[in-house]
Design a protein around this motif. Sequence first.
Motif, short mmCIF file in Angstrom:
data_model
loop_
_atom_site.label_atom_id
_atom_site.label_comp_id
_atom_site.label_asym_id
_atom_site.label_seq_id
_atom_site.Cartn_x
_atom_site.Cartn_y
_atom_site.Cartn_z
N GLY A 262 -20.20 -4.23 -1.12
CA GLY A 262 -19.41 -5.30 -1.70
C GLY A 262 -18.89 -6.31 -0.71
O GLY A 262 -18.29 -7.32 -1.11
N ILE A 263 -19.09 -6.08 0.60
CA ILE A 263 -18.60 -7.00 1.63
C ILE A 263 -19.78 -7.69 2.30
O ILE A 263 -20.00 -8.90 2.12
CB ILE A 263 -17.74 -6.27 2.67
N ILE A 453 -9.38 6.63 5.84
CA ILE A 453 -9.45 5.29 6.41
C ILE A 453 -10.52 4.46 5.72
O ILE A 453 -10.32 3.30 5.36
CB ILE A 453 -9.73 5.36 7.93
N THR A 454 -11.69 5.08 5.50
CA THR A 454 -12.82 4.35 4.93
C THR A 454 -12.59 3.99 3.48
O THR A 454 -12.87 2.86 3.05
CB THR A 454 -14.10 5.19 5.05
N VAL A 459 -11.70 -0.20 -0.51
CA VAL A 459 -10.98 -0.71 -1.68
C VAL A 459 -10.28 -2.01 -1.35
O VAL A 459 -10.36 -3.00 -2.11
CB VAL A 459 -9.98 0.34 -2.19
N LEU A 460 -9.60 -2.04 -0.21
CA LEU A 460 -8.85 -3.24 0.17
C LEU A 460 -9.78 -4.42 0.39
O LEU A 460 -9.51 -5.54 -0.10
CB LEU A 460 -8.03 -2.96 1.43
N ARG A 512 -2.06 -2.91 -4.07
CA ARG A 512 -1.71 -2.11 -5.25
C ARG A 512 -2.89 -1.24 -5.69
O ARG A 512 -2.71 -0.07 -6.05
CB ARG A 512 -1.28 -3.04 -6.39
N THR A 513 -4.08 -1.80 -5.64
CA THR A 513 -5.26 -1.03 -6.03
C THR A 513 -5.48 0.14 -5.08
O THR A 513 -5.90 1.23 -5.50
CB THR A 513 -6.50 -1.94 -6.06
N VAL A 514 -5.23 -0.07 -3.79
CA VAL A 514 -5.35 1.02 -2.82
C VAL A 514 -4.43 2.17 -3.21
O VAL A 514 -4.84 3.35 -3.24
CB VAL A 514 -5.02 0.54 -1.39
#
Length: 561
Positions: A262-263, A453-454, A459-460, A512-514
């Motif tokens: 996604g990135i 961490i991953t 997500v972020l 918030r999603t994290v």
Amino acid sequence: MADNNSIATLAEPDNVAVPPQPTGKSRAFYMSFLAICVTTFLSAIDLTAVGTALPTIAEALHDNKGDFTWVGSAYALASTAFILLSGSLAEAFGRRPIVLISIAFFAIGSAIAGAAQNMNMMIAARAIQGVGGGGILALSEILVADLVPLAERGIYQGLIGLVWAFASSIGPPIGGALANANLKAWRWLFFLNLPMSGFAFVLVIVYLSVKRPEGSIRSKLAQVDWLYVFLCALRLSLIVLSGNAFVIVGSGLAIIGLTWGGIRYPWASAQVLAPLIIGLVMLAVFGVYEAKVPAYPTIPLDVIGNRTSLAGLLTTAIHSITSIAVIYYMPVYFQAALGANPLRSSVEMLPTALVISPFAFFAGAGISILKKYRGVNMLAWCFTIIALGLFTLLRDHTPTAKWVGFQVLVAAGFGMLFSAPVFPILAPLPPNRAASALALFTFTRAFFQTWGITIASTVLQNELERNLPSAFVAQFPAGYEIAYISIPVIRAMDPSDPLKGQVQAAFALSMRTVWQVMVGIAGIGLLACFLMKDVPMVNELDETYALKEAKDKKVVDVEKR
């Protein structure tokens, strides 16, 4: 899978009904325990300080590709690779030489990290540090088990938690202060490890005088899984290229897939799916390999073969994922959403760091007094789930009282979980299996910190891609991870610029999603507690690795009789 009741029964000696009284501790014991505390402090302060300084490190090393994620992941993966190996080597060759080797690796990695000129050099240095850090963490747990019976261990486990929490409390301010000074001062974050490593090295040589196992060098070498040694060495040499085999290559490839998804590339692309699928397959291959090993397996099957120990490992894994997400990404919230500089963000993390300490101690002490651990673990997860749920309410304008209160609650849960899970892991096992179980415990903690961490980073990053204003995102090259490299840009923006407020609100919304994801993961930790049974904790030690002074005293007592 073995029946838990049968294993629990085997773990209970004949004198459980009338356990032996706690014995007095010698000077050698207390000095050895001090050596353990110093090595634990060394590892903990590095973990917490780097997270606060990471935005500045990424800026100073011109990280435009988002490789900052691997500063944490490289350490955790290398640490994971050598934790179980260090446990095997300590079983074969004794505790002290492996502790000394671990401290030496940690110091060498620290020196290289402090001198790093680019992100690849930093990542390689962190991998070397991880080798030492993994050995330090594993041997610290094993040595406590060697010196203190499980029934008495709550107080000492709590003291280790206190040391960890104290290091955690001063780590962020140190990292923040150095990161805030200039783009070169952060190097002292690693250079300061060198005198502390030297002190720990001397302390271990002088005071940690424990017995070494008998046997020839050949018989000791036969106890080590040398295929795993080869894979560990391969991991160290290829950490930057993320290539390896079995558990390390599997986790490395899967993490690459998650990091890129996604990135840099779409989730459905071959660049994401290929490493993700191959990585998961490699992890499955590792599991099959371990099941087929006839002797001295890397993963002790008797530990994971009963539900209480397995539940303790599951809670350890979930605690690692959720706690490292808070340690690494609350500073991001403070710096990106609230506009704090590195030093201020480290001060704003103090509620978490300071509250963890007493709750880690109280949890261990409470278990020692009550002789039960299931309820303490459940209570800790209730605190953690409620607190992470409250974290989802954090915004770019949240008043201080709220984010302080939320941190106090999550720190209470995390603190208890630093001490509590080790008891269900060890209680069903005989004392001579403690070292293997604790190596697996430390391995689990380090391995799932990598995933924590991953997962939080993935997500972020994906949420920022969706929520950040296009006018702000346009400043950065397409496909780059911007969570850290954008923080100095936000700090430099004019406060009166409406775009700055939009960016800060987008960061808070993405965070918030994290926290929502972490609430779901923490729920698994609570469910795992229902698998536990309150097995009686024995008051015996494995005499194979006891203090030499203690052994000599017993011999004298026998001769007097």
